[in-house]
Design an enzyme around this catalytic site. Sequence first.
Site, PDB file in Angstrom:
ATOM      1  N   ARG A  46       2.621  21.994  -4.939  1.00 32.93           N
ATOM      2  CA  ARG A  46       4.322  21.046  -5.482  1.00 32.93           C
ATOM      3  C   ARG A  46       5.076  21.064  -3.886  1.00 32.93           C
ATOM      4  O   ARG A  46       5.143  20.008  -3.108  1.00 32.93           O
ATOM      5  CB  ARG A  46       5.055  21.037  -6.681  1.00 32.93           C
ATOM      6  CG  ARG A  46       5.622  20.155  -6.819  1.00 32.93           C
ATOM      7  CD  ARG A  46       6.586  19.684  -7.459  1.00 32.93           C
ATOM      8  NE  ARG A  46       6.345  21.118  -8.679  1.00 32.93           N
ATOM      9  CZ  ARG A  46       7.429  21.752  -8.192  1.00 32.93           C
ATOM     10  NH1 ARG A  46       7.894  22.463  -7.649  1.00 32.93           N
ATOM     11  NH2 ARG A  46       7.158  22.568  -9.604  1.00 32.93           N
ATOM     12  N   TYR A  98      10.028  -5.836  -1.147  1.00 31.33           N
ATOM     13  CA  TYR A  98       9.775  -5.994  -1.841  1.00 31.33           C
ATOM     14  C   TYR A  98       9.654  -5.802  -3.234  1.00 31.33           C
ATOM     15  O   TYR A  98      11.088  -5.238  -3.521  1.00 31.33           O
ATOM     16  CB  TYR A  98       8.891  -4.368  -1.884  1.00 31.33           C
ATOM     17  CG  TYR A  98       7.539  -4.079  -2.614  1.00 31.33           C
ATOM     18  CD1 TYR A  98       7.098  -4.701  -4.054  1.00 31.33           C
ATOM     19  CD2 TYR A  98       8.058  -3.267  -3.288  1.00 31.33           C
ATOM     20  CE1 TYR A  98       5.493  -4.692  -4.418  1.00 31.33           C
ATOM     21  CE2 TYR A  98       6.552  -2.591  -4.924  1.00 31.33           C
ATOM     22  CZ  TYR A  98       5.755  -3.503  -5.228  1.00 31.33           C
ATOM     23  OH  TYR A  98       4.946  -3.683  -5.619  1.00 31.33           O
ATOM     24  N   ASP A 170      11.582   0.031   5.937  1.00 31.44           N
ATOM     25  CA  ASP A 170      10.292   0.669   5.653  1.00 31.44           C
ATOM     26  C   ASP A 170       9.772  -0.733   6.670  1.00 31.44           C
ATOM     27  O   ASP A 170       9.138  -1.665   6.354  1.00 31.44           O
ATOM     28  CB  ASP A 170      10.352  -0.294   4.283  1.00 31.44           C
ATOM     29  CG  ASP A 170       8.905  -0.260   4.127  1.00 31.44           C
ATOM     30  OD1 ASP A 170       7.588  -0.566   4.185  1.00 31.44           O
ATOM     31  OD2 ASP A 170       9.309  -0.878   2.249  1.00 31.44           O
ATOM     32  N   LYS A 195      -1.158   1.050   1.407  1.00 38.26           N
ATOM     33  CA  LYS A 195      -1.737  -0.572   2.652  1.00 38.26           C
ATOM     34  C   LYS A 195      -2.003  -0.443   3.896  1.00 38.26           C
ATOM     35  O   LYS A 195      -2.999   0.513   3.750  1.00 38.26           O
ATOM     36  CB  LYS A 195      -0.440  -0.829   3.017  1.00 38.26           C
ATOM     37  CG  LYS A 195       1.029  -1.163   1.552  1.00 38.26           C
ATOM     38  CD  LYS A 195       0.393  -2.042   0.392  1.00 38.26           C
ATOM     39  CE  LYS A 195       1.287  -2.045  -0.722  1.00 38.26           C
ATOM     40  NZ  LYS A 195       0.872  -2.077  -2.134  1.00 38.26           N
TER      41      LYS A 195
HETATM   42  O1  P1T Z   1       2.883   0.436  -4.218  1.00 40.63           O
HETATM   43  P1  P1T Z   1       3.645   1.805  -3.288  1.00 40.63           P
HETATM   44  O2  P1T Z   1       2.798   2.524  -2.489  1.00 40.63           O
HETATM   45  O3  P1T Z   1       4.789   2.402  -4.585  1.00 40.63           O
HETATM   46  O4  P1T Z   1       4.102   0.684  -2.574  1.00 40.63           O
HETATM   47  C1  P1T Z   1       5.866  -0.029  -2.889  1.00 40.63           C
HETATM   48  C2  P1T Z   1       5.380  -0.966  -1.612  1.00 40.63           C
HETATM   49  C3  P1T Z   1       6.530  -0.722  -0.427  1.00 40.63           C
HETATM   50  N1  P1T Z   1       6.772  -1.331   0.350  1.00 40.63           N
HETATM   51  C4  P1T Z   1       6.395  -2.368   0.643  1.00 40.63           C
HETATM   52  C5  P1T Z   1       7.156  -3.215   1.885  1.00 40.63           C
HETATM   53  C6  P1T Z   1       5.696  -2.576  -0.753  1.00 40.63           C
HETATM   54  O5  P1T Z   1       4.906  -3.934   0.023  1.00 40.63           O
HETATM   55  C7  P1T Z   1       4.702  -2.116  -1.415  1.00 40.63           C
HETATM   56  C8  P1T Z   1       4.209  -2.306  -2.363  1.00 40.63           C
HETATM   57  N2  P1T Z   1       3.953  -3.788  -2.176  1.00 40.63           N
HETATM   58  C9  P1T Z   1       2.721  -4.015  -2.626  1.00 40.63           C
HETATM   59  C10 P1T Z   1       1.888  -3.976  -4.175  1.00 40.63           C
HETATM   60  C11 P1T Z   1       2.801  -5.447  -2.514  1.00 40.63           C
HETATM   61  O6  P1T Z   1       1.746  -6.031  -2.320  1.00 40.63           O
HETATM   62  O7  P1T Z   1       3.793  -6.282  -1.625  1.00 40.63           O
END
Ligand code: P1T
Length: 378
Positions: A46, A98, A170, A195
Amino acid sequence: MEFETKAIHVGQEPDKTTGATITPIYQTSTYTQEALGKHKGYEYSRSGNPTRTALEAALASLENGKYGLCFASGLAATSTVLCLLKAGDEVVTGNDLYGGTVRLFNKVFSNFNIKFTYVDGTDPKNFEAAITPKTKLIWLETPTNPLLRLSDINTVSQIAKTKNIIMAVDNTFASPYFQKPLDLGVDIVVHSTTKYIGGHSDVIGGAAITNNSELYTQIKFYQNAVGAVPGAFDSWLLLRGIKTLAVRMKKHAENAMAIAEFLEKHPKVKKVNYPGLKSHPQHELAKKQMSGFGGMISFEIKGGKEEAKKIVESTKLFALAESLGGVESLIGHPVTMTHAEVPQEHKDKLGITDNLIRLSVGIEDINDLMGDLKQALG
Ligand code: P1T
């Protein structure tokens, strides 16, 4: 070292014990100590794991940052960064985010008496106007999800600096290949590595990167104290993904540009949101702060939810799915999918409407993608 080289080599030197060219998956929770307190820098996974360390170093270098920290998801990264705040603090944030980030702000951290003020992020003055003596953090996404709007990163970060406020961006949509917020004065860059960084829709992950040693020490403390860390295999998948980030991003952007231009001319399309188009209201800013326009597009079709539903359900190559940034193309309906949890009046104000469709343009052959959209639009 240039971006493409860093993506393949930084943090990824041959394994010291075996010479393995590729960073091994250190699938271990713990590390045997030679004597009490005598160890090789790792005690418990961790707190630290060599596969994760390699990923953290590689990601930091891609953002021109000194320090990288990885998390179990993008939202885990955001949550851990928000641990820098205390009850009574305020956050000024761009309003197009998001949906899961909005939910985290409104339904989790608000419960701890942290106040989030949403502003139209396209004008830096709005951030300045919303700052109060309690403001500790400015948060923004640029380009935004799902409307592909931009915030002027450098101008907003100057405002944050003069007021001694932490500024986080972000950078998920652009990826470090097309945009480097730390170079523009930002304190912390956050990613959903799920992503573009992962790039193959096979892993969930997140990251925070900074040049500020004090912020690094604090976030690293919370990374361990909160514990939302990625496993070794997920870290390895992400390392594998980033080796091809540059070539993938070029192709994503090339395909997206062609599709955005095609959509803009289509009689059934009302409006296209893509920062690479001259019609984008912030195209000049995009050219200034990004080195490419990415692979995400959203567009409004003429009609309403029924028409949108018909299109998203009739593509064959574009898969109807949440998420983005993988090699395969995806199509989505933000109102009912990624942004379902955003309060209706917030969506109305922004223009996240029933006729809005979002595309994550993959790296397939452009003619195949175009053909698929043509048949779906009819
Ligand atoms: O899904 P996660 O890895 O927890 O990420 C969240 C997140 C944070 N910031 C942005 C700009 C994002 O697009 C996302 C997650 N977005 C999607 C799952 C989507 O389909 O837009």
